[in-house]
Design a protein around this motif. Structure first.
Motif, PDB file in Angstrom:
ATOM      1  N   PHE A 281       0.862  -1.172   0.000  1.00 26.70           N
ATOM      2  CA  PHE A 281       0.000   0.000   0.000  1.00 26.70           C
ATOM      3  C   PHE A 281       0.901   1.226   0.000  1.00 26.70           C
ATOM      4  O   PHE A 281       1.544   1.515   1.005  1.00 26.70           O
ATOM      5  CB  PHE A 281      -0.913   0.006   1.231  1.00 26.70           C
TER       6      PHE A 281
ATOM      7  N   TYR B 133      -9.108   9.652  -3.083  1.00 25.97           N
ATOM      8  CA  TYR B 133      -9.827   8.441  -3.448  1.00 25.97           C
ATOM      9  C   TYR B 133      -9.841   7.430  -2.308  1.00 25.97           C
ATOM     10  O   TYR B 133      -8.825   7.229  -1.635  1.00 25.97           O
ATOM     11  CB  TYR B 133      -9.180   7.764  -4.667  1.00 25.97           C
ATOM     12  N   GLY B 134     -10.995   6.774  -2.102  1.00 26.23           N
ATOM     13  CA  GLY B 134     -11.095   5.589  -1.261  1.00 26.23           C
ATOM     14  C   GLY B 134     -11.141   4.403  -2.207  1.00 26.23           C
ATOM     15  O   GLY B 134     -12.174   4.140  -2.821  1.00 26.23           O
ATOM     16  N   LEU B 135     -10.020   3.730  -2.360  1.00 28.11           N
ATOM     17  CA  LEU B 135      -9.775   2.792  -3.444  1.00 28.11           C
ATOM     18  C   LEU B 135     -10.062   3.523  -4.758  1.00 28.11           C
ATOM     19  O   LEU B 135      -9.311   4.406  -5.139  1.00 28.11           O
ATOM     20  CB  LEU B 135     -10.586   1.509  -3.297  1.00 28.11           C
ATOM     21  N   SER B 136     -11.189   3.244  -5.445  1.00 29.29           N
ATOM     22  CA  SER B 136     -11.448   3.955  -6.702  1.00 29.29           C
ATOM     23  C   SER B 136     -12.540   4.998  -6.557  1.00 29.29           C
ATOM     24  O   SER B 136     -12.871   5.685  -7.530  1.00 29.29           O
ATOM     25  CB  SER B 136     -11.855   2.954  -7.787  1.00 29.29           C
TER      26      SER B 136
ATOM     27  N   ARG C  32      -3.148  10.593  -3.570  1.00 26.59           N
ATOM     28  CA  ARG C  32      -2.550   9.251  -3.646  1.00 26.59           C
ATOM     29  C   ARG C  32      -2.029   9.038  -5.060  1.00 26.59           C
ATOM     30  O   ARG C  32      -2.813   8.917  -6.001  1.00 26.59           O
ATOM     31  CB  ARG C  32      -3.590   8.192  -3.280  1.00 26.59           C
TER      32      ARG C  32
ATOM     33  N   HIS D  71      -4.693   2.070  -4.719  1.00 29.89           N
ATOM     34  CA  HIS D  71      -5.044   1.742  -3.340  1.00 29.89           C
ATOM     35  C   HIS D  71      -4.039   0.733  -2.800  1.00 29.89           C
ATOM     36  O   HIS D  71      -3.502   0.887  -1.710  1.00 29.89           O
ATOM     37  CB  HIS D  71      -6.456   1.173  -3.294  1.00 29.89           C
TER      38      HIS D  71
ATOM     39  N   SER E  86      -4.249  -2.591  -7.760  1.00 30.26           N
ATOM     40  CA  SER E  86      -5.421  -1.805  -8.137  1.00 30.26           C
ATOM     41  C   SER E  86      -5.164  -0.900  -9.335  1.00 30.26           C
ATOM     42  O   SER E  86      -6.064  -0.608 -10.118  1.00 30.26           O
ATOM     43  CB  SER E  86      -5.887  -0.943  -6.960  1.00 30.26           C
TER      44      SER E  86
END
Length: 659
Positions: A44, A181-184, A244, A248, A252
């Protein structure tokens, strides 16, 4: 792109901040190579966010706790954790912090005052509350810093933790890394306010927005705030604007991010900009820059080789099982000869009060437990004796309070958390089964928390106040479960549960609170967990029960004096007294298990299986389970009576005897 203000910082501090950002960047670049080579399993990335981790950590004192996330490598390196231990952690080696049991930054270390995250993100916010509460109660003038991302602010734990921190004025810096972003999922789909910092207004809390890519702004601002909070304890919400730059996690990718956005933030790289600033200011030159990098690269390579050379873990079943709980040697305190007749509720109250007198570091938390004395009045009068610091009313936030109990334990204190009703534990289920239960196994941090669980039917309280939900927790390794049926047992077992440094769920049947009386020693005493009580002896049959079901069994036997039965009151469900169960089953050859919980998945099923597997050749009949209907618990008496296993027991007992 970034405007820097040195604000009187000397050359040594500026270079130190640069080195502190450079080290995690160089480590990450090496890890990305190793990931592609298949030498680590997952990564990460925090590239582009180093200024936040480093700036916050540099502003904290070494004895102050930090609760980071998986993009906060700079927290760990700035706290000077030996790199080989981090590398061993990521490779699942024994020199890591979790003995190969967890990966990434899912660990903590008391040596460096760092408490790592769990994958559920939110619980660490409430844990920070508990650590800060301990600091405040001990007048340590310390700050606790806890990290989350903008995605984590959507979780209920965020609301609960900030609300508790504000109500109790806890010295916590809630650090939100808003990286886009929260993941995507972009921020536009995560929240509908301009800035996350705006939410502080609803909690009556101070907030600040900080350029998370400007190391000098992060360090100087957080340093000033930390100094202020040490003098004037209060929570502060900090929103760090950053981005970021990688996925993620590496698998990802970043295809969902518009390229122009990536390009814009690339120009704001915190390390490259600060490096250029230092050169322009004449603080470092190119030769110094090269030398600094070479030193860090050499350190990385040496420590990485040390981790690679370390032997792989050799599995040991006994070691795995022994690490689920913190080792605890039971110390018996014998009861005195002076007794008084007490109801179950009185015995629990007296036992809790005497434990409060015995343990100065014991805190009681729960809804209405202070002046009101709790809905069942068990803590009535406690505030007058122990004060509101130790007997604490809480907002309606089961999750945050369980987490605060965990934080108190990390800070070396004990807590008893009252669930107003056992049913309500569902609102705090995640931290119970994923945090309290797993912490010692994961990184040797015990959870010195007792959850009091008023439970059970028979009082016409309906589906949401009547469950006896012990089976949810006997299934979870790392928890202990106690369920007394008599005042004497309740008092002695509660004392032991509080002494035990592991998490204990202490079930108290509401229908027994004021209906069962017994002579109980007046002074403090203990009883061992995992030791059943043989209430009656006989050779016809073994009856196993706990809680209210014990009394149902005894009442049934009183109607049939010709039945000579062993009656086992389990008292403790985890640990379970299998020796007492097997000894009796082998003696009588017939076993019936009575529980109030519904049948499927209840603990009676596991006890039945244990008997069948270990005592089969001694049995004269199948093991019989008697339990309540497979429905939620109804309200009206007629339906509740039909629901309960109480009235079914007699017929099933007689049928088994006749088998």
């Amino acid at each position: 792109m970034i405007e820097y203000n040195k604000k009187g910082l000397n050359k040594e501090t500026l270079i130190d901040l640069y080195k502190s950002m450079l080290k995690p960047r160089l480590i990450e670049e090496k890890m990305l190579i190793l990931l592609r080579q298949g030498k680590i399993s997952k990564w990460f990335s925090g590239i582009g966010q180093e200024a936040i981790s480093v700036g916050v950590t540099k502003a904290m004192l070494d004895d102050e706790y930090i609760l980071p996330m998986h993009r906060n490598l700079g927290v760990f390196t700035t706290r000077k954790i030996p790199l080989f231990r981090l590398f061993s952690q990521w490779q699942g080696k024994a020199n890591g912090f979790t003995k190969g049991r967890d990966r990434s930054f899912h660990f903590g270390t008391q040596d460096f005052k760092i408490v790592g995250m769990i994958s559920h993100l939110g619980p660490q916010l409430g844990v920070a509350d508990g650590i800060a509460l301990a600091s405040k109660l001990k007048d340590k003038n310390q700050v606790t810093a806890v990290f989350t991302g903008e995605g984590g602010t959507s979780e209920g734990d965020f609301h609960e933790a900030l609300n508790v921190a504000s109500v109790w004025q806890l010295p916590v810096l809630f650090c939100v890394e808003n990286n886009g972003y929260g993941l995507s999922t972009p921020t536009s789909e995560q929240y509908n306010c301009k800035d996350i910092a705006d939410r502080a207004l609803g909690y009556g809390m101070e907030s600040h927005i900080i350029d998370g890519n400007n190391i000098l702004e992060v360090y100087t601002k957080v340093n000033d705030l930390a100094k202020s909070v040490r003098k004037n304890p209060r929570p502060i919400l900090l929103e760090f604007k950053t981005f970021r730059m990688r996925g993620h996690e590496e698998a990802s990718g970043t295809k969902y991010v518009p390229q122009d956005l990536m390009d814009a933030w690339a120009k704001k790289d915190p390390l490259e900009n600060f490096q250029a600033f230092l050169k322009n200011e004449g603080i470092i030159d190119e030769a110094q820059e090269v030398a600094i990098k070479e030193d860090i690269v050499q350190e990385i390579n040496e420590h990485l080789q040390q981790a690679f050379d370390e032997a792989i873990i050799t599995p040991s079943e006994s070691e795995e099982l022994n690490d689920v709980y913190q080792n605890y040697t039971y110390q018996e305190v014998s009861p005195n000869d002076t007794t008084e007749e007490l109801r179950l509720i009185d015995a629990i109250s007296q036992g809790l009060k005497q434990s409060m007198e015995r343990h100065d570091d014991l805190i009681i938390m729960g809804q209405d437990v202070a002046e009101y004395g709790g809905v069942f009045k068990i803590t009535d009068g406690f505030v007058e004796q122990f004060g509101r610091d130790r007997v604490r009313n809480t907002p309606i936030c089961e999750s945050a309070i369980v987490e605060a109990g965990m934080g108190l334990s990390i800070a070396g204190m004990k807590s008893v958390v009252e669930m107003q009703f056992a049913d309500f534990v569902t609102s705090g289920f995640n931290p119970v089964v994923n945090y309290l239960a797993k912490s010692h196994y994961r990184w040797s941090q015990n959870a010195d928390v007792v959850l009091r669980m008023p439970c059970g039917a028979g009082v016409a309280a309906g589906p949401f106040h009547s469950q006896t939900n012990e089976a949810w927790f006997t299934k979870t390794p790392g928890l202990k479960v106690v369920y007394p049926a008599f005042p004497y047992d309740a008092k002695g077992l509660l004392a032991t549960a509080i002494n035990d440094p592991n998490p204990v769920l202490f079930f108290e049947h509401k229908a027994l609170y004021r209906s069962i009386r017994q002579d109980v020693p007046t002074a403090y005493f203990t009883l061992p967990l995992g030791k059943a009580s043989l209430l009656r002896e006989g050779h016809d049959i073994t009856i196993i029960a706990y809680g209210a079901a014990v009394h149902w069994a005894l009442n049934t036997l009183d109607k049939h004096p010709d039945i000579h039965a062993d009656v086992i009151d389990l008292r403790s469900l985890q640990p379970l007294d299998t020796e007492a169960i097997y000894t009796s089953a082998q003696k009588t050859g017939k076993v019936i298990i009575l529980q109030e919980d519904s049948l499927f998945g209840g603990i009676a099923s596991d006890i039945s299986a244990l008997i069948m597997e270990n005592c089969f050749e001694h049995l004269d009949a199948p093991v019989k389970r008697v339990a309540s209907l497979e429905t939620p618990i109804p309200f009206i008496n007629q339906l509740e009576d039909q629901y309960l296993s109480r009235d079914k027991f007699e017929g099933e007992l007689l049928n088994l005897l006749a088998y």
